[in-house]
Write an enzyme that holds these catalytic residues in place. Structure first.
Site, PDB file in Angstrom:
ATOM      1  N   LYS A 161     -11.592  15.375  22.715  1.00 15.69           N
ATOM      2  CA  LYS A 161     -11.995  14.000  23.030  1.00 15.69           C
ATOM      3  C   LYS A 161     -11.689  13.719  24.495  1.00 15.69           C
ATOM      4  O   LYS A 161     -10.538  13.873  24.944  1.00 15.69           O
ATOM      5  CB  LYS A 161     -11.166  13.033  22.175  1.00 15.69           C
ATOM      6  CG  LYS A 161     -11.907  12.530  20.943  1.00 15.69           C
ATOM      7  CD  LYS A 161     -11.006  11.607  20.168  1.00 15.69           C
ATOM      8  CE  LYS A 161     -11.760  10.477  19.520  1.00 15.69           C
ATOM      9  NZ  LYS A 161     -10.869   9.601  18.762  1.00 15.69           N
TER      10      LYS A 161
HETATM   11  O1  G3P Z   1     -11.769   6.526  16.619  1.00 14.77           O
HETATM   12  C1  G3P Z   1     -11.351   5.476  17.461  1.00 14.77           C
HETATM   13  C2  G3P Z   1     -10.729   4.426  16.651  1.00 14.77           C
HETATM   14  O2  G3P Z   1      -9.598   4.933  16.060  1.00 14.77           O
HETATM   15  C3  G3P Z   1     -10.338   3.178  17.337  1.00 14.77           C
HETATM   16  O3  G3P Z   1     -10.152   2.270  16.318  1.00 14.77           O
HETATM   17  O4  G3P Z   1      -9.336   0.248  15.240  1.00 14.77           O
HETATM   18  O5  G3P Z   1      -8.051   1.266  17.160  1.00 14.77           O
HETATM   19  O6  G3P Z   1     -10.227   0.121  17.556  1.00 14.77           O
HETATM   20  P1  G3P Z   1      -9.396   0.888  16.589  1.00 14.77           P
END
Ligand code: G3P
Length: 220
Positions: free
Chosen positions: A87
């Site tokens: 990533k």
């Molecule tokens: O894959 C990226 C994701 O984990 C981000 O999620 O909920 O932290 O915005 P969030």
């Protein structure tokens, strides 16, 4: 439409994998930190455990912010296992690193993508996945899913092979919308996977079938 589990928690992967619906896992430094992981060594240990449970791509994020450092980390991380996807962030440094590692044949998941323009850059470079962060866009008052749909449309128009991986998924409706928008995949927390499986009418129906069956058995 494929589903990935968004977690660095081995137990969550162990719980989800028997369902047979998870084709991969995505992790990031925040998810790793949540599991008490604070160095590449323990990140590697968790990822290798996850790779034993899932026969598919597992995304591991670099932690360096400069292109040179990202490339160094990417080259190290991919040596851990053939199913690793690196990533890299949607920054100038990230794109520079992406150009180098894609040329090396390394699979890249372009993360922290918040616009069609950013996705276009990753698509042109040849990232394997681009991850628009739907929930975080929604949090800022934007329409996260519209960005997903626009990226899908643009990639289709130019026959770009980069897959759209809807990320930052917060609830089951996000999954439905990502599927309708044509996202190739969505990465979801275990909580959302559980919510997808659940419907109150199913619970009522299962209980009623069991009850009727028991009653009929008594009568026979
Ligand atoms: O894959 C990226 C994701 O984990 C981000 O999620 O909920 O932290 O915005 P969030």
């Amino acid at each position: 439409m494929r589903l990935f589990l968004d977690t660095a928690n081995v137990e969550e992967v162990r719980q989800a994998s028997p369902l047979g619906v998870i084709s991969g896992v995505t992790t990031n430094p925040s998810l790793a930190a949540k599991e008490g992981i604070g160095d590449l060594g323990s990140y590697k240990a968790a990822v290798l455990e996850i790779l034993q449970l899932v026969d598919g791509p597992v995304s591991v994020e670099v932690t360096r912010l400069d292109a040179k450092g990202m490339v160094e980390q990417a080259l190290e991380i991919v040596r851990w296992h053939p199913n690793i996807v690196v990533k890299l962030p949607s920054t100038m440094e990230g794109f520079e690193a992406m150009a180098v590692v894609v040329r090396e044949g390394i699979k890249v998941n372009q993360t922290l993508c918040f616009s069609v323009n950013q996705a276009l850059l990753g698509g042109i470079i040849g990232a394997t996945y681009v991850s628009p962060f739907v929930g975080r866009l929604d949090d800022e008052g934007h329409d996260g899913m519209a960005v997903v749909a626009d990226i899908v449309e643009v990639f289709k128009r130019y026959n770009m092979s980069t897959q759209v991986l809807a990320a930052s998924i917060r609830h089951p409706l996000h999954v439905v919308a990502a599927a309708k928008a044509g996202a190739h995949a969505a990465t979801i927390p275990l909580k959302v996977l559980t919510q997808m499986a659940h419907h109150p009418l199913t619970d009522v129906g299962v209980a009623r079938f069991a009850q009727d069956w028991e009653r009929a058995k008594i009568k026979v």
